[in-house]
Each structure stands twice: as C-alpha cells, then as structure tokens.
Design a protein around this motif. Structure first.
Motif, PDB file in Angstrom:
ATOM      1  N   ARG A   1       0.838  -1.203   0.000  1.00 26.63           N
ATOM      2  CA  ARG A   1       0.000   0.000   0.000  1.00 26.63           C
ATOM      3  C   ARG A   1       0.871   1.251   0.000  1.00 26.63           C
ATOM      4  O   ARG A   1       0.497   2.286   0.542  1.00 26.63           O
ATOM      5  N   PHE A   2       2.026   1.145  -0.599  1.00 29.34           N
ATOM      6  CA  PHE A   2       2.928   2.281  -0.770  1.00 29.34           C
ATOM      7  C   PHE A   2       3.872   1.927  -1.911  1.00 29.34           C
ATOM      8  O   PHE A   2       3.991   0.758  -2.302  1.00 29.34           O
ATOM      9  N   GLY A   3       4.516   2.925  -2.467  1.00 28.53           N
ATOM     10  CA  GLY A   3       5.515   2.688  -3.492  1.00 28.53           C
ATOM     11  C   GLY A   3       6.904   2.714  -2.882  1.00 28.53           C
ATOM     12  O   GLY A   3       7.153   3.429  -1.890  1.00 28.53           O
ATOM     13  N   LYS A   4       7.815   1.937  -3.453  1.00 30.49           N
ATOM     14  CA  LYS A   4       9.165   1.855  -2.891  1.00 30.49           C
ATOM     15  C   LYS A   4      10.190   1.815  -4.014  1.00 30.49           C
ATOM     16  O   LYS A   4      10.053   1.030  -4.957  1.00 30.49           O
ATOM     17  N   PHE A   5      11.190   2.676  -3.909  1.00 24.34           N
ATOM     18  CA  PHE A   5      12.318   2.638  -4.842  1.00 24.34           C
ATOM     19  C   PHE A   5      13.574   2.394  -4.027  1.00 24.34           C
ATOM     20  O   PHE A   5      13.999   3.224  -3.233  1.00 24.34           O
ATOM     21  N   LEU A   6      14.151   1.215  -4.223  1.00 22.02           N
ATOM     22  CA  LEU A   6      15.368   0.829  -3.511  1.00 22.02           C
ATOM     23  C   LEU A   6      16.557   1.041  -4.435  1.00 22.02           C
ATOM     24  O   LEU A   6      16.643   0.423  -5.498  1.00 22.02           O
ATOM     25  N   ALA A   7      17.462   1.928  -4.056  1.00 17.65           N
ATOM     26  CA  ALA A   7      18.679   2.184  -4.829  1.00 17.65           C
ATOM     27  C   ALA A   7      19.855   1.551  -4.110  1.00 17.65           C
ATOM     28  O   ALA A   7      20.228   1.972  -3.008  1.00 17.65           O
ATOM     29  N   VAL A   8      20.428   0.508  -4.705  1.00 17.04           N
ATOM     30  CA  VAL A   8      21.601  -0.173  -4.149  1.00 17.04           C
ATOM     31  C   VAL A   8      22.836   0.467  -4.768  1.00 17.04           C
ATOM     32  O   VAL A   8      23.011   0.442  -5.987  1.00 17.04           O
TER      33      VAL A   8
END
Length: 874
Positions: free
Chosen positions: A192-199
């Motif tokens: 129920r949320f957006g997520k952008f994971l930058a490694v």
C-alpha cells in the motif's frame, strides 16, 4: 514436481504449438508466425500451464503469478544466472533481469528495474527475488534459506561486509511489509505504498550502501477500508501477537472485532496468523529486525509498539451522537469511550482531560484574541481519524528513516570517504487501480502508472520510431495511438488548468469546494479527449465526479473530500499538546520544524500562494523519481495476474489480455518483432564486436557504414536481421544478445589465456624469487657455517688457554698448599714441643706443689708434735 522443474529448466529450447503458429519459448518477439493478439495470448497460456511463468519481449520480462511454489529460485538457479558468459542465453527469469542490470552496472552505468502490474500480480515477490540475486552476487549464500536464517549463521565480520548488507536489505523487507502491506480483495499481501530501492556501488562494483524512498502510503486505510479488506499487517501483529503481560501494559484485548480500525467488514480474519506463521512469530521477527538489523534499542521498539497501540485505541474513542436536529451541537465523549480515551492519553504521554478538550473544541484567533469553539461530533471524529492517520504515517516515515540510516553510506562500518559511482534501483510500486469508488488515492496511484507507462513508451516506442526515421530506416508501422498516453498526462500536469494545479488552487480559495474544483477542471480540460463526458452517469453525481480514459481502462473518480485530502490538515491544538508529551517518541513525531517551509512569515495571499498540498508534493516527488529512472538504463518487468481467485493453474484469457494491452505488451511484441530494438553507432558497434573478427577490424581505417557492413558480414549476421542507417546499425531482436554471448565467450577465453599467461609470469617470477631465495639461503648457510667453524676454533683456543691457566693456577695452588702444609707441620711440631715443655713444667710444678704440700704437712705434724711436747713438759 521433479518433472515440472525439468520442464522449467529446459524452457530456453522448448517450442510450443499454438494453432498453426510456431512460437519461440524465450522471446515473444522472435519466431512468432502471426503477430495477432490471440497467438501471443495462446503462447503465454500454454507456457503458463507448462509452469513456464516467465517470458520475454526483447529486454522486457513478463512474469505471470503462478500462485504456487515451482522451485524456480534454488541455489542452482542463482548460479546459472550469475554466469557472465555462456554459449546460450538462459531462460527468461527474474534473475535474468537482475543479471542484466548487474552487467550494465559493470559496464559503468546506473540501472533501474521498473516492476509494474495490477495488485496481486506478484510485484513485491519479484522485487524480493531480484534483491536475492544481487545478494548472491555479493557473496551471500542465499537460496532456499530465509534472510533470518542467513543472518543467524553469519559472523560479525560478515555482517559488516557487502554480503552482510545485502542480507540486511533482505531482512528489512520484513519490516517494510509489516508496516506498508495489507490484505485487499485482490492480494493478501498488497503493498500500500511505493518503494524505490537504490543499491549503491563504487567504480569496482563493490556494494557501498543503499537507500529506500517511499511514495504515497495509503494512510486512509488506517481508518477506512473496503469490504473484505484488512488494515496494515503490523496492527494485527500488535493486537494478536503480544504476550499477555505486554497486552496488559497497553490495555489491549486479543479481539480484532473489538476495535473499529481492525474489524473486517463482510469478511474474516485468521486470528491464528498469516501465510502459515502466527502473529506472535511475525511480530517477534519484526522486533528482532528492528533491533539487530536496523539498530533500534529495545526501548525504542517498545515505544513504536506503544504508538501503534495508541492508533488502535483512537478507533474506539467515541462521542455522544447529536440529538435529532442538533447536528451542530458540541461533541461530548461517550461514557463507554472513557477507558480507551484514558489508555490513548497514557500511551501518548498527555493528560486525558486536555486530550478530550483538544478533540471536542478548537481555538480560533479572532483579531488579537483567541476564542474557543466547540467541535461537532462529526468534526471530533474527523480529528480522531486524522490523529490516527498522522500517528501511523509518521511512525512509518520514522521506521523508513531508521532503515536508511542502517543501510546507507553513513552506517557503521562503511568507509566514510566512500563515494557511490552508480546504483541498481528496483521500483516496486502500486499497480493500476479501478475500484467501485475511486478517490484521490487511486487517482495519484493511476497517475504514477501513467508516468511509468509514458517512460516505457518513450524508451520502447516513440524514441525508437523517431530515431529510425532520422536514420532513414523503415521499422514497420504500429498503432501509436494505442499506447500514447500524453493526453492523459496533460490532464494531470498541465500548467494552471491541469488536475493537480486546479486542485491546489481550489485549496487556496476560502470558498473552494469539491464541486467548484470539478467544474473548474472540466472547463479547463474540456477539449481533452481523455476526459470523458459523464453527464449521463447514473452511478455518480456529475457535479462531484469525473471520468478519465486511462491507458489501462476508464475510471470514474468521486471528488468527495478531494480538497480535504489534498490539504491533509492536522489540528494545531493536538499538535501543541503532543509536542509537550512525556513520551520522547511522541515528542519527536510532533516536534515543531526548525524552520518554516516558506521563506517568509507574511500572512495573506503571499503565504497562500506558496501552498503545496499532497497532490503537488507527490507530483514533485514523482518527477524526481522519473529523472532518477531516466539517468541510466531501464529494465521493465510486467507482472500479470492470471485470475481473480488467486488459484494456481487457472488462466483467465480475457483478464490477461486486458493486462497485456494495458501494459503495452502487445504493441511491444509487434514493434520488436517488426522493427529494430537495438541501435548502435558505427564506431561503438565496430569497436565492441570487431574483436570477434580482428582481421577485419585491423583493416578498417574509418568507422562508417561500410566498416559496419564488413563487420556484420564477417559475423555472419543475416541481411534480414539488420539495417544500416546514416550513423547507426539497426539490429532485430535477438541479434545483440547473440553477439554479446559470442563476445563474452571470446573475452572469457581470452581472459583465460591472459590469466594463464599472467599466472605463468607470476609463477616464473615466484620460481626465480624462490631460486634466488634458495641461493641466498645457501650463501647465508655457508657463511653461517664458516662463521660457526671460526667461532668453534676461537672457542677451542680459548678453552685450551683457559685449561692452561687453570692447570698453572692449580699447580701454583698445590705448591702453596704444600708450603702451607710444611709450615703447618713445623708449627704443629713446635706446638707439640711447646706442649711437651709445658707438660714437663706442669709436672714439675705439680711435683713441687706436692713436695711443698708434703713439707707443709710434715711441718704441721712437727709443730703439732712440738706443741704436744711442750704440753708434756710444761
């Protein structure tokens, strides 16, 4: 199951029959005899029933949710896709996309993976599998083990390593899912949320850290849910997973139906647990991750649990309903709600009476004075819901900030001078949503998907067609209007008259309303073909709703509460009260900002003009995300939901076809199959692939069309697979991957030779060093032996001299002893003579004394005799 695994592993070679068309099992854009929708759909249909859930369209992956375990993520699979070179491409897979991104990173550029699809299509699981692959590339022994099991077997040194950070990232998913996921009618674990994971990586592709950006948490779910839907997982964990003693401290009961925010309307909740794990076990794991992986103290974690309990109590505070005709009467706490009110106040660290006042009244400035005005029951309930939403959203943000602190470049153990050179980003964001009633949340979610579709269109369709035209290459035609969504975006982001600008403007005006917003929006964008005329809509009031023809379907939005949701107001009276809380966490959540958001404190119009509501703030955040995605290479994953019942081996053709069309997959297949998806400048093509024909490359004097054709001819690329433009080579789908595999194989063999030569050189150097060391050792040994002999001779001579000295000393000592003995003997003789003389004299003295005694005796006797005679004769 063994046969299914075998079938899945042979997917790269398997051909499936669909009518009279032979279809390629790897790439839908290759080997398709007839480019009609039914053939493409039939291909996916057959592959799905063969347990082949992954297909590709050039570099876009299609992933169909199997709703069952297929054994696709074993350590063997990880090893297979981690190979950087090979004769053949492995079958389509989530690992293949992650592998391509990692290879792109090694080539020197940032990579982004955009995962889209409907809710329940498997986006979150796909993102987890890609993180699993990146962890494997960093050295983590991932596979069938969970992140918690991996962490339990790691040493402290391993936890500080890149491998440990990847495992830490995998473990933080547990917390993010607990706080951000919920059960919906479409998905039991819906994000129920957006997520952008930058490694983040350095220039040598060494992992440095990571950062998570979150978008548009659906905080309204805390206070309101649809039929059959649940609240966020963590609220049920707190309610049903705490120990009895802890429940007592928080005044909680283990009954979801006893709390307004956890009741499931027309549905049931499994009070035992979720996904085969008890609520208590899930809560225990969340608490462990918050402490061990994120670094919060046990006290901090308990404070978070306490605030979550306060959110639950918010829903049970109630007010006395107004009497008939008295809807404007002041609100009063219902007697039955006094207990939850006191529990809420205690957990928030404030006085219950002051909290009651802040809910039932509000302070208003009237000139220079403050006036207290009572709130209506409806207003008080809105304040309670606003408090619950704000508490939850700020806890969510605080947990996210703690995670970033634990995994970022500033974390413990990270080199303080480290600089991130590139990143691999994974975007896991909400899918397109069409509900019975759609509000501002659905609008922003769908706008996000429109932006991502626009990015996909630009990279796949528009830019490709424009470049081909500029280069003078014919790529075939496709229905651009079928995928072009620029008009939809204009509805949202057009200056002054777009939906976001109009909504923000109406929030500024004192008399702005949801109706005036809808009217103004329809007037401003009335000519836009994507704004549908809904004047005859019987289901919705046209004055308070509008209909948009999105790329994924037509959606009618109910504008009720749009302005309130955009303003997202929070009672200043409550904020002031909570800033003075005795609970440190609550104080921090509501701490006053150190600086105003605006550069001026001027009142009136100037201050109102700088207002930015939820929608424009989200628009700014979204634009930043799009710039990040556009800064590097983008890989697309389209997740498909095969049926609405979430059952394995059930393929709803109509539903899947709708998703394929909405996602642009059908047109992508046609464009990739008919056109040239790969376009490489002459110089880059010749220098990169000329190594495969070095003789031709050495003969090239200038990198032009003729040079490129020579290289292509030498590489035996069929003429119907290429087109040569003015500055670039255009290649059909599949050509570049084949050339890349050839190049990787050649480089691998060359690398082996280079490694062999280098190893030989190093070995020879080591042998020379060893021989030199042996010679040095022998010389040192000879010198040491010579020195030892000399030392031994010196020691022998010294020993002889010492012995001579000792003998002389002993001889001298013997002579001295002899003389001493003689002297002692003479002395003894003299002493004996002296003793004899003394004895003689003693004897003589004794004789003399005896004679004297005898004479004395005789004299005495004579005297006595004389005396006797005198007596006789007297």
């Amino acid at each position: 199951m063994h046969m299914l695994k075998k079938m899945a592993s042979s997917g790269a070679k398997k051909k499936l029959e669909a009518g009279d068309a032979t279809l390629d099992a790897d790439d839908l854009a290759r080997g398709v005899a007839h480019l009609d929708d039914q053939t493409i759909l039939q291909t996916l249909h057959d592959r799905y029933y063969a347990r082949l859930i992954y297909s590709s369209v050039n570099r876009m992956l299609i992933a169909i949710n199997p709703y069952e375990e297929l054994g696709l993520y074993s350590p063997e699979k990880l090893d297979q896709y981690s190979q950087l070179a090979g004769d053949t491409a492995p079958p389509p897979h989530a690992y293949a996309v992650a592998s391509a991104a990692f290879k792109g990173l090694l080539a020197g550029g940032s990579q982004s993976i955009v995962i889209t699809g409907e809710s329940g299509a498997g986006k979150t699981e796909t993102a987890k599998r890609m993180m699993q692959f990146l962890a494997y590339m960093a050295g983590a022994a991932v596979g069938e083990q969970s992140a918690a099991q991996l962490d339990a077997t790691m040493t402290d040194a391993e936890r500080m390593s890149p491998m440990g950070l990847h495992v830490q990232l995998l473990r933080t998913n547990t917390v993010m899912e607990a706080f951000g996921n919920a059960r919906t009618t479409m998905n039991d674990n819906s994000s129920r949320f957006g997520k952008f994971l930058a490694v983040q990586y350095d220039r040598s592709a060494k992992l440095l850290g990571a950062q998570i950006n979150t978008y548009l948490l659906e905080k309204t779910r805390v206070v309101q849910r649809g039929q059959g839907e649940c609240n966020f997982h963590v609220l049920y964990m707190v309610l049903l997973g705490l120990a009895p003693s802890e429940q007592g401290q928080l005044d909680l009961k283990t009954d979801p139906e006893a709390y307004r925010y956890t009741r499931v309307v027309q549905g049931e909740l499994d009070v035992e647990g979720r996904e085969g794990e008890t609520w208590s076990a899930q809560l225990a794991e969340v608490r462990r991750v918050l402490q061990s992986a994120i670094g919060l103290s046990a006290t901090d974690v308990w404070s978070i649990v306490s605030v979550l309990a306060a959110v639950l109590h918010c829903g049970n505070v109630d007010f006395t309903p107004p009497s008939d005709g008295q809807t404007s009467a002041g609100a009063a706490i219902n007697e039955s709600a006094l207990k939850p009110l006191r529990a809420l106040a205690r957990l928030l660290g404030v006085d219950a009476g002051k909290l009651c006042d802040a809910l039932t009244t509000r302070c208003i400035r009237a000139g220079t004075e403050w006036v207290t005005k009572p709130n209506t029951t409806a207003e008080a309930m809105d304040l309670l819901d606003s408090l619950a939403k704000t508490l939850y959203a700020r806890i969510f943000d605080r947990v996210g900030a703690a995670i970033n602190q634990a995994i970022g470049l500033s974390r413990r153990g990270c080199d303080p001078d480290a600089q991130a050179h590139a990143f691999i980003g994974i975007l896991d964001i909400f899918g397109f949503e069409i509900f019975e009633r759609n509000s501002l949340e659905q609008l922003l979610i769908n706008y996000t998907n429109e932006q991502l579709q626009s990015l996909f269109n630009g990279l796949v369709f528009a830019a490709a067609q424009a470049e081909a035209k500029l280069e003078g290459v014919s790529t075939g035609s496709f229905d651009e209007g079928q995928v072009d969504n620029r008009e939809v975006l204009a509805l949202f982001n057009a200056e002054r008259v777009g939906l976001i600008a109009t909504l923000n403007e109406e929030c500024i005006f004192p008399k702005g309303s949801d109706e005036s917003f809808v009217q103004k929006f329809k007037r401003g964008m009335g000519k836009n073909k994507r704004l549908q005329d809904d004047s005859s809509n019987a289901r919705m009031d046209p004055a308070r709703s509008f209909t948009v023809r999105h790329f994924a379907g037509t959606v009618t939005y109910a504008a009720d509460n749009f302005l309130i949701k955009n303003k997202d107001p929070f009672s200043e009276d409550l904020a002031v009260l909570l800033r003075a809380s005795s609970e440190p966490l609550v104080q921090a959540l509501f701490a006053a900002p150190s600086a105003e958001k605006t550069s001026s404190r001027r009142a009136g119009m100037v201050q109102r003009l700088v207002f930015k509501g939820v929608a424009p703030q989200f628009e700014s955040q979204l634009q930043r995300l799009m710039r990040v995605l556009g800064s590097g290479s983008v890989h697309f994953v389209r997740c498909i939901k095969p049926n609405r019942d979430k059952k394995p081996q059930l393929f709803d053709d109509e539903m899947v076809l709708h998703q394929l069309k909405c996602g642009g997959v059908m047109e992508a297949v046609r464009v990739f199959a008919a056109g040239y998806p790969d376009r490489v400048p002459f110089e880059a093509f010749c220098t990169r692939y000329g190594v495969l024909c070095s003789d031709v490359l050495r003969a090239i004097a200038e990198f032009n069309a003729a040079a490129a054709k020579k290289v292509l001819a030498a590489l035996d690329v069929a003429s119907d697979q290429i087109a040569v433009g003015h500055t670039k080579v255009f290649l059909k789908t599949g050509v570049i991957p084949r050339l890349e595999r050839m190049r990787e194989k050649l480089l691998a063999s060359k690398a082996v030779k280079c490694q062999a030569a280098l190893r030989g050189m190093l070995a020879r150097k080591q042998v020379r060093e060893k021989l030199a060391a042996a010679r040095d050792s022998r010389e040192r040994k000879r010198k040491a032996e010579e020195s030892a002999r000399q030392l031994q001779a010196l020691q022998h001579k010294a020993e002889e001299e010492r012995r001579a000295e000792v003998a002389a000393a002993e001889k001298k000592a013997a002579a001295e002893r002899e003389r001493a003995a003689e002297a002692a003997a003479a002395a003894a003789k003299e002493a004996a003579a002296a003793r004899e003389e003394e004895d003689r004299r003693a004897k003589e003295g004794a004789a003399i004394r005896a004679r004297a005694a005898e004479l004395e005796s005789q004299l005495a006797a004579a005297r006595a005799e004389a005396d006797e005679l005198r007596k006789q004769y007297s």
